[in-house]
Structures are given as structure tokens and as C-alpha cells.
Design a protein around this motif. Structure first.
Motif, mmCIF file in Angstrom:
data_model
loop_
_atom_site.group_PDB
_atom_site.id
_atom_site.type_symbol
_atom_site.label_atom_id
_atom_site.label_comp_id
_atom_site.label_asym_id
_atom_site.label_seq_id
_atom_site.Cartn_x
_atom_site.Cartn_y
_atom_site.Cartn_z
ATOM 1 N N GLY A 460 36.682 2.135 13.219
ATOM 2 C CA GLY A 460 37.363 3.341 13.311
ATOM 3 C C GLY A 460 38.676 3.434 12.772
ATOM 4 O O GLY A 460 39.186 2.171 12.386
ATOM 5 N N THR A 461 39.269 4.184 12.405
ATOM 6 C CA THR A 461 40.572 4.399 11.978
ATOM 7 C C THR A 461 41.649 3.629 12.740
ATOM 8 O O THR A 461 42.600 2.760 12.566
ATOM 9 N N VAL A 462 41.560 3.972 14.065
ATOM 10 C CA VAL A 462 42.416 3.174 15.298
ATOM 11 C C VAL A 462 41.578 2.071 15.627
ATOM 12 O O VAL A 462 40.375 1.967 16.060
ATOM 13 N N ALA A 463 41.851 0.799 15.601
ATOM 14 C CA ALA A 463 41.680 -0.478 16.088
ATOM 15 C C ALA A 463 41.939 -0.830 17.290
ATOM 16 O O ALA A 463 41.476 -1.662 17.964
ATOM 17 N N ARG A 464 42.915 -0.008 17.701
ATOM 18 C CA ARG A 464 43.615 -0.475 19.217
ATOM 19 C C ARG A 464 44.545 0.603 19.696
ATOM 20 O O ARG A 464 45.170 1.060 19.002
ATOM 21 N N TRP A 465 44.209 0.854 21.082
ATOM 22 C CA TRP A 465 44.797 1.935 21.898
ATOM 23 C C TRP A 465 45.953 1.157 22.758
ATOM 24 O O TRP A 465 45.140 0.288 23.643
ATOM 25 N N ASP A 466 47.140 1.362 22.737
ATOM 26 C CA ASP A 466 47.791 0.665 23.982
ATOM 27 C C ASP A 466 48.247 1.932 24.953
ATOM 28 O O ASP A 466 48.716 3.090 24.585
ATOM 29 N N PHE A 467 48.053 1.769 26.147
ATOM 30 C CA PHE A 467 48.370 2.617 27.182
ATOM 31 C C PHE A 467 49.833 2.159 27.796
ATOM 32 O O PHE A 467 49.774 0.795 28.167
ATOM 33 N N GLN A 468 50.852 2.898 27.900
ATOM 34 C CA GLN A 468 52.203 2.373 28.272
ATOM 35 C C GLN A 468 52.855 3.390 29.408
ATOM 36 O O GLN A 468 52.328 4.652 29.231
ATOM 37 N N MET A 469 53.710 2.739 30.127
ATOM 38 C CA MET A 469 54.374 3.517 31.241
ATOM 39 C C MET A 469 55.889 3.105 31.068
ATOM 40 O O MET A 469 56.235 1.953 30.501
ATOM 41 N N SER A 470 56.573 4.053 31.265
ATOM 42 C CA SER A 470 58.228 3.713 31.564
ATOM 43 C C SER A 470 58.749 4.439 32.662
ATOM 44 O O SER A 470 57.771 5.090 33.428
ATOM 45 N N GLY A 471 60.066 4.414 32.895
ATOM 46 C CA GLY A 471 60.476 4.894 33.612
ATOM 47 C C GLY A 471 60.658 6.663 33.697
ATOM 48 O O GLY A 471 60.550 7.448 34.628
ATOM 49 N N GLY A 472 60.194 7.155 32.462
ATOM 50 C CA GLY A 472 60.380 8.566 32.121
ATOM 51 C C GLY A 472 59.034 9.026 31.953
ATOM 52 O O GLY A 472 58.805 10.152 31.759
ATOM 53 N N GLY A 473 57.819 8.356 31.640
ATOM 54 C CA GLY A 473 56.795 8.875 31.312
ATOM 55 C C GLY A 473 55.677 7.965 30.802
ATOM 56 O O GLY A 473 55.663 6.793 31.291
ATOM 57 N N TYR A 474 54.538 8.541 30.265
ATOM 58 C CA TYR A 474 53.279 7.854 30.107
ATOM 59 C C TYR A 474 53.297 8.249 28.369
ATOM 60 O O TYR A 474 53.939 8.926 27.615
ATOM 61 N N ARG A 475 52.811 7.010 27.775
ATOM 62 C CA ARG A 475 52.821 7.099 26.154
ATOM 63 C C ARG A 475 51.320 6.359 25.734
ATOM 64 O O ARG A 475 50.814 5.261 26.278
ATOM 65 N N TRP A 476 50.682 6.963 24.931
ATOM 66 C CA TRP A 476 49.719 6.276 23.991
ATOM 67 C C TRP A 476 49.858 6.278 22.641
ATOM 68 O O TRP A 476 50.356 7.066 21.864
ATOM 69 N N VAL A 477 49.721 4.905 22.251
ATOM 70 C CA VAL A 477 49.855 4.663 20.664
ATOM 71 C C VAL A 477 48.495 4.017 20.384
ATOM 72 O O VAL A 477 47.870 3.154 20.592
ATOM 73 N N GLY A 478 48.178 4.750 19.144
ATOM 74 C CA GLY A 478 46.739 4.307 18.293
ATOM 75 C C GLY A 478 47.226 3.387 17.233
ATOM 76 O O GLY A 478 47.971 3.978 16.306
ATOM 77 N N TYR A 479 46.742 2.173 16.985
ATOM 78 C CA TYR A 479 47.195 1.435 15.746
ATOM 79 C C TYR A 479 46.105 1.087 14.949
ATOM 80 O O TYR A 479 44.760 0.779 15.537
ATOM 81 N N ASP A 480 46.378 0.970 13.690
ATOM 82 C CA ASP A 480 45.131 0.581 12.685
ATOM 83 C C ASP A 480 45.065 -0.873 12.555
ATOM 84 O O ASP A 480 45.708 -1.726 13.312
ATOM 85 N N GLN A 481 44.243 -1.484 11.614
ATOM 86 C CA GLN A 481 43.863 -2.780 11.852
ATOM 87 C C GLN A 481 45.154 -3.413 11.232
ATOM 88 O O GLN A 481 45.319 -4.657 11.514
ATOM 89 N N GLY A 482 45.974 -2.903 10.658
ATOM 90 C CA GLY A 482 47.209 -3.382 10.107
ATOM 91 C C GLY A 482 48.420 -3.589 10.986
ATOM 92 O O GLY A 482 49.533 -3.970 10.880
ATOM 93 N N GLY A 483 48.118 -3.025 12.038
ATOM 94 C CA GLY A 483 49.157 -2.757 13.243
ATOM 95 C C GLY A 483 50.171 -1.548 13.075
ATOM 96 O O GLY A 483 51.172 -1.331 13.898
ATOM 97 N N ASP A 484 50.004 -0.606 12.140
ATOM 98 C CA ASP A 484 50.591 0.351 12.175
ATOM 99 C C ASP A 484 50.116 1.614 13.036
ATOM 100 O O ASP A 484 48.964 1.761 13.279
#
Length: 922
Positions: A460-484
Motif C-alpha cells: 500500500g501507499t502507507v508502509a507503516r503507521w505510528d500510534f503516538q501519545m503526548s501530554g496533550g493528545g493522540y496522534r497517528w502518522v502514516g509513512y510511505d516506504q521512504g519514510g515520508d
């Protein structure tokens, strides 16, 4: 085939694979028909042996001739070699029982329509309507609206017509000339549907378009004859019915209203438009396991996932677990004694203790799943997937019970350097994927975004999803094969903080080259959740691996139930329920859900949502979880008779039944009243697991805790019931006390010889007896003078049935049914007059009596609208036409003496009460 010397059209069938299907071994002459012949004949036992709350296993015993080793599973010479084995399906049927098949109308309210057919031009209304439906319902008057059938979709102009039943049991027809809700017209029968023993009835509604006149009818079946139910409904004037061109027909309920679905059995339906029959599905032709049929007009009818076809002609459905070969010493006689049982025998041997969360998630066959419920000595997680996957971990403590997620046996505890990795079974090509995980931090995150979960994808276009947390919220980032970053979004965690158990669910779906991904976040038990939806352009691919990534925020964090699948795992509305182990769920709906998770067909007599609210689902074997819910409701869970599955009879379905009308001449010995203390319980304590308790004690009366002769002494018992709240306990204790202090004779065994002339002469009555089941009620009239005054009203607790060459008999295990006759609005029951007595002697021919009442209860009614009033004087039923006076003693005028066959003199001080004291339902 009939047994020799009988007219019983019985069959005994073994299911011998898809090629042979059901094989009638009785027709082949292999069933020994005489009880005297090596234990031949057929004996079936079902239900409870007495008033005990737990039914026994349903069992069937018979003997098969085994000449040449025909029924020896390991005999290569047998024509059934390779087809007989452990748990071979078996059924016993008796023909001519009326409707052979039926669709059980017992699905949960969230999936109501039992049977549907899609839109078709022939269904479009352009003439007079004639709608007919043949059903057997638990009751017609439920105190609430319920739906029978409709071609009525609550969208656009797709509203054509529907039939419902109101709280009083009156049929109603609603139609819309223009397809809108605002334009619909309703007409209702002025009288309720009559109550019939057995409950099977056909109903009909007609609409004449030229006049708008509506008529309602009833009949024994769709064959008629039809009897009009009340008068014509008031005309609406010339009218029409919308065509609703995309709306299909839904039976058992429909999606247009918020009313409850019907509860019972569906046999058939007919729709005529302008006199032309356009639909006529006959569900009596269906066999268990079927999910669809096509009617004579070519209309296809499909059953929904919760609808089950039942075999009304069946006496037993079960499994043969063993085939013991027996023979005489000379070898001239060979036989196999068969002892078959319903599926509860097999389920009772399944002792695996499974948490509610694991049971639910395993049922969907996830592509990747870590329950994370390992024991304290575990060094890695164990995948719980059907296809092999691998998992590893580091710096993880398993078996943590402190602070565990409800519904989970234990959880995993993390550190700042923990890691967990699991592979995901490749399932490419799906248009939807989802991930679910439960996590709880020891404290709120202190800094910026830190990745705690990583999902790797392929293709797929996204090769990796990172689920993240911080003091203020939740974040989801999808990266392609090149890490962008392809997609990067976040939202605030104020409404759903991670220092409480957090449910994190993300769903990805594809439509063309648009990928939509949507996270849901909620805290355990909180119906409020946060959700957003975002998109990107590309291809979807599929998940291949999931990693838990340690960081400083995960120190002492807890993790539970990580699942990935190639379909939707949960709807958002299910979050709160699953996270609390389904606390507050109705008992019937829990039984439906758990059976669905285990793939067990389940039918109901009663509505699943009209049951008691339960506490959290216990972490126990499957059958114990089902019985736990049944006990909380007070219903009866047992093997199904009409299919190979389970059947549940709700507590409310036991109330106020129309009894099977029997006479003393219909029954055979044994029929002996018993006045004993077998069921007496007058000091009841009811507790809730990890909750409070409540006590109910019978303090006065003949079955009170007082020492004899004032009472019977103390009979103490305690129950632990998994109900939702402590507030339910007082009513439960009072109800169990009511059941345990029934002051009347019991008839523990009642034999009905179906070949007896008096019974065989009435085929309709015989059919009611044969179709009776655990929880049904019968009334036996015409009792001889040496028995307690009748009629004897009994509830069938279970039965033993014998079919052989000389006999077809059913012996009911019975108990008094009176405790289940509960008060209803405008019913015959009256408020009990505790403590009232005769103020003076009453002679055997007296036409008036003196009523002395207690100060606490006050005087008896003098309202003329409350009469006639039947009362109990000692053991005599007396009808009063009036009561005069405003203080004790009052004078009552008698209009009838000896209504129950007893008329005698009674001394002053004799107890007096209403004949049917009102009892509040639980």
C-alpha cells in the motif's frame, strides 16, 4: 413409518454426511420397537425433574439392530463405514403435528427482521390489500407495541404498509398513500386477538381502497376459515397505498419503527393485491439449517443471521457420542444400545475458562490477536489466531491482575524498554482493515509525542503507521516506504485520558483510490467516545506486523487484547459494553451474543431484551456463562427440541399463560397429589457477586418460619445471582420467597397416554399435549371428590416420553403454575386481603357473610364496579355481588357458593382472601 401395532408415524434419522443426509434407520427396520426386546423402543427425557432450576441433559435412548456390524463405526463391511463416529447427529420425529417447520422469531432487537424479501414490481400496491400471517406468539398482549410485518422503510417515500400489535393485544394496519410518515393512516381492531392454548394463530388484515374500510380476522391457520375480529374499522374514505418501489417485505419486525420485534414462531405469510396472490412463503416446508426459500410466486426469502429454522415435528435433536456393540453368547443377536444427548452434554465437557473479551474477539477469527492473558511465568505472548502467527516480547510482566481490564483474565505490564511483536496473517484484497488495543498508563504523559504502537503494512501507499501519545493528545502518522509522512493527524485527549483504561480502535477502508481512516478513542465503560475521519489518495495494502514500542510514558502501563482483522471489528456503540465485560447487558441478549460467538444456534420463547440486566460476564466455561445469565433472569436454558442447538425460555414467557385444557379423563396413572416440603423455602438470601445481599422471610401464614402448627419452621436457602445492580436484589429475594411458599398440592407426575380413546378422539388437544414443552401450563378439570378442588393448574417442568410398539405416552414432571400468574392492568387478580377472616359463622347455605379486616389493610372495597368479586373462604370459592359498610366487620352479599365444587359451613375466624391475589411480576 409407523411402529408395528401403533399408528405413531415416527422416524429415527441419523445424519450420515452431506451425500446421504438424514437416513431413517427406523424405516430400515433397524430400531427395536419393543421395550421388552433388549430395552427397545424410544425413550426421551427432557427438562427439569422437578421445580429445580437447572434442567437435566436432554437424552434419547433406543436400540439398533446391528446384524453384520452395520452400526459398528470401525467395521469396513458396514455400508456406513466412515460415516458413523463420535457425536453423529440424530433426530426423532413424529409426523402429523401440524406445522412441520417454523422460523423462530426471537432475534435481538438490534437485528429484528427475521425474514426478508427484496423489492419487486409485483409487490407494488395498486389494488386492495389482503395481508395474512400465521404465527405462534408467546403472548399477544405484551404491555407494549410490537411489529409483525411491514413493507415500510423509513426513508424517502418508501413507506407502504405495516401490521403491528398494541399494548393491549389489538392488531393494527397502517399505510401511507404518498410514502411519507406525515401522510400515513392507521386503523386498529377494537378488540384484542383472542388468547389460545398453544398460541398458534393466523391473523389477517384487509384494506378496501374504494372505501378505506379495514377488517381484521383470525383463523387456526392460513387455510381458514376466517372469523372477523370485531367490527369493521372506521373507514378512511377512498385511499391508496404508496408503491414504495425499493422497499422489500420484512417478517417478524421491520426497520421503520422503534417497536419491539415479535417473539414466537413464524409458519407462513400471504400477500394479495387486488385479489392476486403475489407472495406466499411457507416456512413449514423448511428444514433446520436452511437459510432461504423461494415461494410459489418466485419471491426469494432470506433469514437473517439470528433467525433459526426449527423442526416442529421433532421430538429430539442431539448427538450419539458412542456406539457400544453388544451381542449374545451364541452370536445370533447383535445390537447397539444408543444413548444420545443434546449438545449441552458436549458443551458441559468443554471446561476451557475463557474471558468475555477473548471469547468475543476469537469469534471473528482475527488475522492477528494477542489476548495478553498469559500467566505470571510466561516469557512471551501467545497468539490466539486460527492460522499460525508468531509473537515475541521483552521486558514484559504477564499475569498482572491488579487493575486489570474488566472482561480480561489478566493483563500485561510494561516498562520503558518493553517490546511486543506479533505477525499478522496476510489477508490482502480486503477493502477494510481494523485494529483494536486496550491500554492504561500509570500516569498522564509528561512530554511530547512518543510512539507506543507501530503497524507495518505491505502493498500500500502507507508502509507503516505510528500510534503516538503526548501530554496533550493522540496522534497517528502514516509513512510511505521512504519514510515520508502520507497522513498525519491528532486530537486532544482531555475527554478520553490514557491514565484510565483506554480503548483505541482504528479502521481503514478503501473506495477506489481514496483511503479513509478513522480512529475511535474511549475510556472503559464510557459510552462517550472521540472520533474523527481523514482521507488520503493511494492504495490500501494490508497489515503484516504490529509492534509495541517502549518509551518512558509506558513505565508500569498495562496492555490488553491487541487484535487486527480484515474487516470491521466493532461498531463504536460496542466499546463501552466490551470494556466492562458487558455489565448491564440483558440476560437474553447475552445468551444470543455468546451463542453467536460460539456458533451455537439458539432459539427463544420470549423476547431476549425482555430479560433481567446482568452483571459483568464471568470468566468461566461457555456453558457456565450461559447458565449464569439464565439464572440471573430466572428463565430456563436447555437443549433445543427442534434443532441441534440450545433453547432459552425467558422468565416473562412463563407468566399468565393460557393453559392446555385437559380433563381428568384424559390422564392416566400416576396422578397423585403430594403435600410435602420438597420445594418449600421461606428464608431466602440473594447476593450479587462482589455486591450486596438481600433477605426475604415469610413471617406468617401456613408456610411461614413459625414453628408448627402456626407455620412449618425455617427453610433457609441462599442464591448468588449475577445481576447488574444491588437494587435488583430485594425484588429477587421476594420473588424467590414467593416461589418457595406456594401453599397448594403438587402433582409431581402426570401421565398422558396418547393412544387412550378420550385423548386420541380430540386431535387438536392431542397436538397441544405433544407440542407442550418445559414451562408450558395445563389445567386439569373434572377432578374426583377425593382430590383437592380443581382445576389443577400445573406447569410442565420436564417430561419422559416413550414411543414403542405398544405405547406412546408422555409423563410430565409438574409443579403448581399459580406462582406465575402475575398481576396485569385490568386483569382478574385483586390486591390480597392479608389477615381478613369471617366475622361470624357462615352456614352451608348462607347468602351473606361477615368480613372482618385488619386495621393495617383497612376495609374491603364497596365500589360497585369492583363486582362480581370472587373470594376464598377457607377452601371454598365464593362470588360476591356487593359489600356494604365502611368499617370492620362489613357485610358481603353472596351471588354464588361452591364455585370450585366445595360448599360447606365455615366457622368465625376462617381465613378470607380474594380468589386470585395480585402478585407483582419480578
Amino acid at each position: 413409518m409407523a411402529f408395528p401395532d401403533t399408528q405413531v408415524a415416527a422416524e429415527v434419522d441419523l445424519y450420515l454426511g452431506d451425500t446421504l443426509g438424514w437416513v431413517n434407520v427406523l424405516d430400515a427396520g433397524d430400531v427395536r420397537h419393543s421395550v421388552a426386546d433388549s430395552g427397545g423402543g424410544i425413550t426421551i427425557t427432557r427438562g427439569r425433574p422437578n421445580e429445580g432450576r437447572e434442567p437435566d441433559l436432554t437424552q434419547c435412548s433406543l436400540v439398533l439392530n446391528n446384524a453384520g456390524g452395520r452400526y459398528s463405526p470401525r467395521n469396513p463391511a458396514s455400508p456406513y463405514y466412515g460415516l458413523l463416529g463420535r457425536n453423529t447427529p440424530i433426530r426423532v420425529r413424529v409426523g402429523d403435528l401440524g406445522a412441520a417447520g417454523a422460523v423462530a422469531l426471537s432475534g435481538p432487537a438490534k437485528n429484528p427482521s427475521a425474514v426478508t424479501t427484496p423489492a419487486h414490481a409485483s409487490l407494488n400496491t395498486s389494488g386492495d390489500l389482503d395481508i395474512r400471517m400465521w404465527v405462534r406468539l408467546v403472548r399477544w398482549a405484551t404491555g407494549d407495541f410490537f411489529e409483525l410485518v411491514g413493507r415500510y422503510w423509513a426513508v424517502g417515500t418508501e413507506r407502504a404498509w405495516y401490521i403491528d400489535v398494541d399494548a393491549a393485544g389489538r392488531l393494527g394496519l397502517t399505510w401511507s398513500p404518498d410514502g411519507s410518515a406525515a401522510g400515513r393512516i392507521s386503523r386498529r381492531a377494537l378488540v384484542p386477538v383472542p388468547s389460545v392454548a398453544g398460541g398458534a394463530l393466523a391473523v389477517r388484515a384487509t384494506l378496501t381502497l374504494a372505501t378505506g374500510v379495514v377488517r381484521f380476522y383470525t383463523a387456526a391457520s392460513l387455510a381458514g376459515p376466517w372469523v372477523q375480529l370485531g367490527a369493521d374499522s372506521s373507514p378512511a374514505g377512498a385511499t391508496s397505498v404508496a408503491e414504495a418501489p425499493t422497499a422489500g417485505i420484512e417478517l417478524g419486525s421491520f426497520g421503520g419503527l422503534a417497536a419491539a420485534p415479535a417473539a414466537g414462531e413464524l409458519y407462513g405469510f400471504e400477500l394479495r393485491i387486488g385479489g392476486t396472490l403475489v407472495a406466499s412463503p411457507d416456512f413449514t416446508l423448511m428444514q433446520p439449517g436452511q437459510t432461504s426459500l423461494t415461494d410459489a410466486q418466485g419471491r426469494p426469502w432470506s433469514l437473517n443471521s439470528s433467525a433459526v429454522v426449527i423442526d416442529r415435528g421433532a421430538r429430539f435433536y442431539g448427538e450419539v457420542s458412542s456406539w457400544p456393540s453388544r451381542w449374545n453368547l451364541a452370536g445370533t443377536d447383535q445390537w447397539v444400545p444408543v444413548d444420545a444427548a443434546g449438545i449441552t452434554r458436549r458443551l458441559s465437557q468443554s471446561t476451557a475458562v475463557t474471558s468475555p473479551l477473548r471469547r468475543t474477539l476469537s469469534s471473528i477469527d482475527p488475522a492477528g490477536y494477542l489476548p495478553l492473558e498469559e500467566g505470571t511465568d510466561a516469557t512471551r505472548p501467545t497468539p490466539a489466531t486460527a492460522r499460525p502467527t508468531t509473537a515475541t516480547s521483552s521486558q514484559v510482566t504477564y499475569g498482572e491482575e491488579s487493575g486489570r481490564l474488566p472482561g480480561s483474565r489478566s493483563v500485561a505490564k510494561l516498562t520503558a524498554t518493553s517490546s511486543i511483536t506479533t505477525t499478522v496473517t496476510p489477508r490482502p484484497g480486503s477493502s477494510t482493515y481494523s485494529l483494536l488495543v486496550f491500554i492504561k498508563l500509570a500516569q498522564m504523559p509528561a512530554g511530547g509525542d512518543q510512539t507506543y504502537l507501530r503497524v507495518h503494512w505491505s502493498g500500500g501507499t502507507v508502509a507503516r503507521w505510528d500510534f503516538q501519545m503526548s501530554g496533550g493528545g493522540y496522534r497517528w502518522v502514516g509513512y510511505d516506504q521512504g519514510g515520508d509522512a502520507v497522513s498525519d493527524h491528532n486530537f486532544n485527549n482531555a475527554d478520553n485520558p490514557p491514565d484510565d483504561w483506554l480503548m483505541m480502535y482504528v479502521e481503514w477502508s478503501r473506495s477506489g483510490d481514496t483511503i479513509t481512516w478513522q480512529p475511535w478513542v474511549a475510556n472503559a465503560g464510557d459510552p462517550a467516545f472521540s472520533t474523527f475521519s481523514w482521507t488520503y489518495t493511494g492504495t490500501l495494502g494490508h497489515p503484516t506486523r504490529v509492534e509495541v514500542v517502549g518509551n518512558s510514558d509506558l513505565q508500569d502501563a498495562l496492555l490488553s487484547h491487541l487484535a487486527v482483522d480484515n474487516e470491521r471489528i466493532f461498531l463504536s456503540a460496542d466499546f463501552a459494553a466490551i470494556s466492562t465485560a458487558y455489565a448491564g447487558e440483558k440476560a437474553g441478549e447475552r445468551i444470543v451474543r455468546v451463542c453467536g460467538e460460539a456458533g451455537i444456534p439458539i432459539t427463544f420463547w420470549g423476547a431476549p431484551d425482555d430479560t433481567a440486566a446482568c452483571g459483568p460476564q464471568p470468566i468461566v466455561p461457555l456453558l457456565d456463562a450461559l447458565r449464569d445469565a439464565a439464572a440471573a433472569d430466572g428463565g430456563i436454558l436447555l437443549d433445543a427440541r427442534g434443532h441441534r442447538g440450545l433453547h432459552y425460555r425467558t422468565r416473562t414467557s412463563l407468566y399468565n399463560q393460557t393453559p392446555i385444557p385437559l380433563d381428568y379423563t384424559h390422564i392416566s396413572a400416576p396422578f397423585e397429589p403430594t403435600d410435602d416440603d420438597d420445594a418449600t423455602r421461606n428464608d431466602i438470601t440473594v447476593s450479587r457477586p462482589d455486591g450486596a445481599s438481600s433477605v426475604a422471610v415469610q413471617l406468617d401464614g401456613p408456610l411461614s418460619v413459625l414453628d408448627p402448627p402456626a407455620g412449618v419452621g425455617r427453610y433457609t436457602t441462599s442464591e448468588t445471582l449475577n445481576v447488574a445492580t444491588d437494587d435488583q436484589l430485594p425484588d429477587l429475594a421476594s420473588w424467590l420467597l414467593h416461589l418457595g411458599t406456594v401453599d397448594e398440592a403438587r402433582y409431581p407426575r402426570i401421565r398422558l397416554n396418547l393412544a387412550a380413546k378420550t385423548l386420541a378422539a380430540d386431535q387438536a388437544l392431542t397436538r397441544q399435549v405433544v407440542l407442550s414443552d418445559t414451562g408450558d401450563v395445563a389445567s386439569i378439570d373434572g377432578l374426583p371428590a377425593w382430590l383437592p378442588p380443581g382445576p389443577a393448574r400445573v406447569m410442565v417442568q420436564g417430561y419422559t416420553e416413550t414411543i414403542d410398539g405398544y405405547d406412546w405416552s408422555i409423563v410430565w414432571n409438574a409443579a403448581p403454575s399459580s406462582p406465575w400468574d402475575v398481576a396485569v392492568v385490568d386483569g382478574e387478580q385483586r390486591v390480597a386481603a392479608d389477615g381478613s377472616t369471617l366475622g361470624a359463622d357462615l352456614t352451608s347455605s348462607g347468602t351473606s357473610l361477615s368480613l372482618a379486616s385488619t386495621t393495617e389493610n383497612g376495609p374491603w372495597t364497596t365500589d360497585p364496579t369492583d363486582f362480581p368479586l370472587d373470594i376464598r373462604v377457607g377452601g371454598e370459592r365464593v362470588t360476591l355481588s356487593a359489600i356494604s359498610g365502611t368499617s370492620s366487620p362489613q357485610t358481603a352479599t353472596i351471588s354464588a357458593r361452591g364455585v370450585n365444587g366445595i360448599q360447606r359451613s365455615w366457622p368465625a375466624g376462617t381465613a378470607v382472601d380474594v380468589w386470585q391475589p395480585a402478585v407483582s411480576a419480578l
